[in-house]
Design an enzyme around this catalytic site. Structure first.
Site, PDB file in Angstrom:
ATOM      1  N   HIS A  80       0.848  -1.200   0.000  1.00  0.00           N
ATOM      2  CA  HIS A  80       0.000   0.000   0.000  1.00  0.00           C
ATOM      3  C   HIS A  80       0.874   1.237   0.000  1.00  0.00           C
ATOM      4  CE1 HIS A  80       0.287   1.978   3.969  1.00  0.00           C
ATOM      5  NE2 HIS A  80       0.676   0.800   4.378  1.00  0.00           N
ATOM      6  N   CYS A  81       0.275   2.341  -0.469  1.00  0.00           N
ATOM      7  CA  CYS A  81       0.959   3.635  -0.442  1.00  0.00           C
ATOM      8  C   CYS A  81      -0.012   4.646   0.141  1.00  0.00           C
ATOM      9  CB  CYS A  81       1.446   4.011  -1.846  1.00  0.00           C
ATOM     10  SG  CYS A  81       0.125   4.109  -3.058  1.00  0.00           S
ATOM     11  N   GLN A  82      -0.033   5.851  -0.403  1.00  0.00           N
ATOM     12  CA  GLN A  82      -0.941   6.867   0.117  1.00  0.00           C
ATOM     13  C   GLN A  82      -2.339   6.721  -0.485  1.00  0.00           C
ATOM     14  OE1 GLN A  82       0.027   8.868   2.576  1.00  0.00           O
ATOM     15  NE2 GLN A  82      -1.899   9.957   2.753  1.00  0.00           N
TER      16      GLN A  82
END
Length: 118
Positions: A80-82
């Protein structure tokens, strides 16, 4: 082959978090972003280093990240990222390395923090 990245929802992620000892949740944001908050239990591997990290020998991976390197067939490798874009890039990279079941939490930390109030 463009959009074959598997995605996981907030509800599904929440259901496995803390229940699966084999879950490897990888935060691919920058150190600055991670320092402002992260999903509990996640490890930080910046998106640009995902390829080299998952190409490491298991002992080296454990020494660097404090977690066991997952087997190629693991069903519990989540990036996951932002907001989802870098997470999808990292998931694609993992697929190229043979992690066929890797998936992306597309809502990212933004959705997590909105829903969890963190």
């Amino acid at each position: 082959m463009a959009n074959t990245v598997k995605e996981i929802s907030h509800e599904d992620l929440k259901a496995i978090l803390g229940k699966s000892p084999n879950l490897l949740l990888v935060d691919v944001r920058t150190k600055e972003e991670v320092d402002k908050g992260h999903i509990p239990g996640s490890i930080h591997i910046p998106v640009e280093t995902v390829g080299s990290a998952f190409a490491m020998e298991p002992e080296e991976f454990k020494a660097k990240y404090g977690k066991n390197k997952p087997p190629l067939d693991t069903k519990e490798l989540i990036f996951h990222c932002q907001v989802g874009r870098r997470g999808a890039m990292a998931t694609s990279k993992a697929h190229q390395l043979g992690y066929v079941n890797a998936c992306n939490y597309a809502g990212g930390f933004k959705e997590w923090s909105e829903k969890e109030g963190k």
